[in-house]
Design a protein around this motif. Structure first.
Motif, short mmCIF file in Angstrom:
data_model
loop_
_atom_site.label_atom_id
_atom_site.label_comp_id
_atom_site.label_asym_id
_atom_site.label_seq_id
_atom_site.Cartn_x
_atom_site.Cartn_y
_atom_site.Cartn_z
N UNK A 1 0.81 -1.22 0.00
CA UNK A 1 0.00 0.00 0.00
C UNK A 1 0.84 1.27 0.00
N UNK A 2 2.14 1.17 0.32
CA UNK A 2 2.97 2.37 0.33
C UNK A 2 4.43 2.00 0.12
N UNK A 3 5.11 2.84 -0.64
CA UNK A 3 6.54 2.68 -0.89
C UNK A 3 7.16 4.07 -0.76
N UNK A 4 8.17 4.19 0.08
CA UNK A 4 8.77 5.50 0.35
C UNK A 4 10.28 5.38 0.26
N UNK A 5 10.89 6.26 -0.54
CA UNK A 5 12.34 6.30 -0.66
C UNK A 5 12.83 7.67 -0.23
N UNK A 6 13.88 7.70 0.57
CA UNK A 6 14.44 8.96 1.03
C UNK A 6 15.85 8.72 1.55
N UNK A 7 16.68 9.72 1.43
CA UNK A 7 18.04 9.62 1.97
C UNK A 7 18.00 9.55 3.50
N UNK A 8 16.89 9.99 4.10
CA UNK A 8 16.74 9.94 5.56
C UNK A 8 16.67 8.50 6.08
N UNK A 9 16.27 7.58 5.23
CA UNK A 9 16.16 6.19 5.64
C UNK A 9 17.51 5.49 5.71
N UNK A 10 18.48 6.05 5.03
CA UNK A 10 19.79 5.43 4.96
C UNK A 10 20.10 5.03 3.53
#
Length: 125
Positions: free
Chosen positions: A71-80
């Motif tokens: 239901x959701x996919x999130x990419x960010x440099x904050x995740x590592x």
């Protein structure tokens, strides 16, 4: 006005439409008891396939798990570096009984434990 002419070989069409194939359509009666929904979110490597993760969830949630959906996919440099956050909705159910939270909790915990063990997932919910 343009006019088109064509010819249909009905015998070939009927033969193709009524041929035997190796597919067997199976129908399951719809459950009259409600499903219990739970969401689970976690952080894993970007290299992880969402389809293989869904299979892991299905296997760990048997026999009460009926359906699982990303239901959701999130990419960010904050995740590592090379990390991604995924969230799945899981439906639990039993055709002859309405499930309670107490019925589902051991199966949901098994899914959480399996994700941590097999994917080194960092659970968010």
């Amino acid at each position: 006005r343009e006019t088109y002419i064509f010819e249909l070989e009905l015998e070939s069409l009927i033969k193709a439409a009524t041929r035997n194939n190796r597919w067997n359509i199976k129908y399951k009666p719809y459950s009259s008891t409600p499903f219990l929904e739970r969401d689970i979110a976690f952080i894993v490597s970007k290299n992880s396939s969402s389809m293989s993760i869904a299979q892991i969830i299905k296997k760990a949630g048997k026999p009460l798990l009926c359906r699982v959906e990303l239901i959701d996919k999130f990419e960010s440099s904050q995740l590592g570096k090379d990390k991604i956050s995924l969230a799945y909705r899981i439906w639990y159910g039993k055709k002859d009984q309405t499930l309670t939270d107490e019925d589902v909790q051991p199966f949901h915990e098994n899914i959480r434990k399996t994700l941590v063990q097999t994917l080194s997932a960092d659970l968010r919910s």
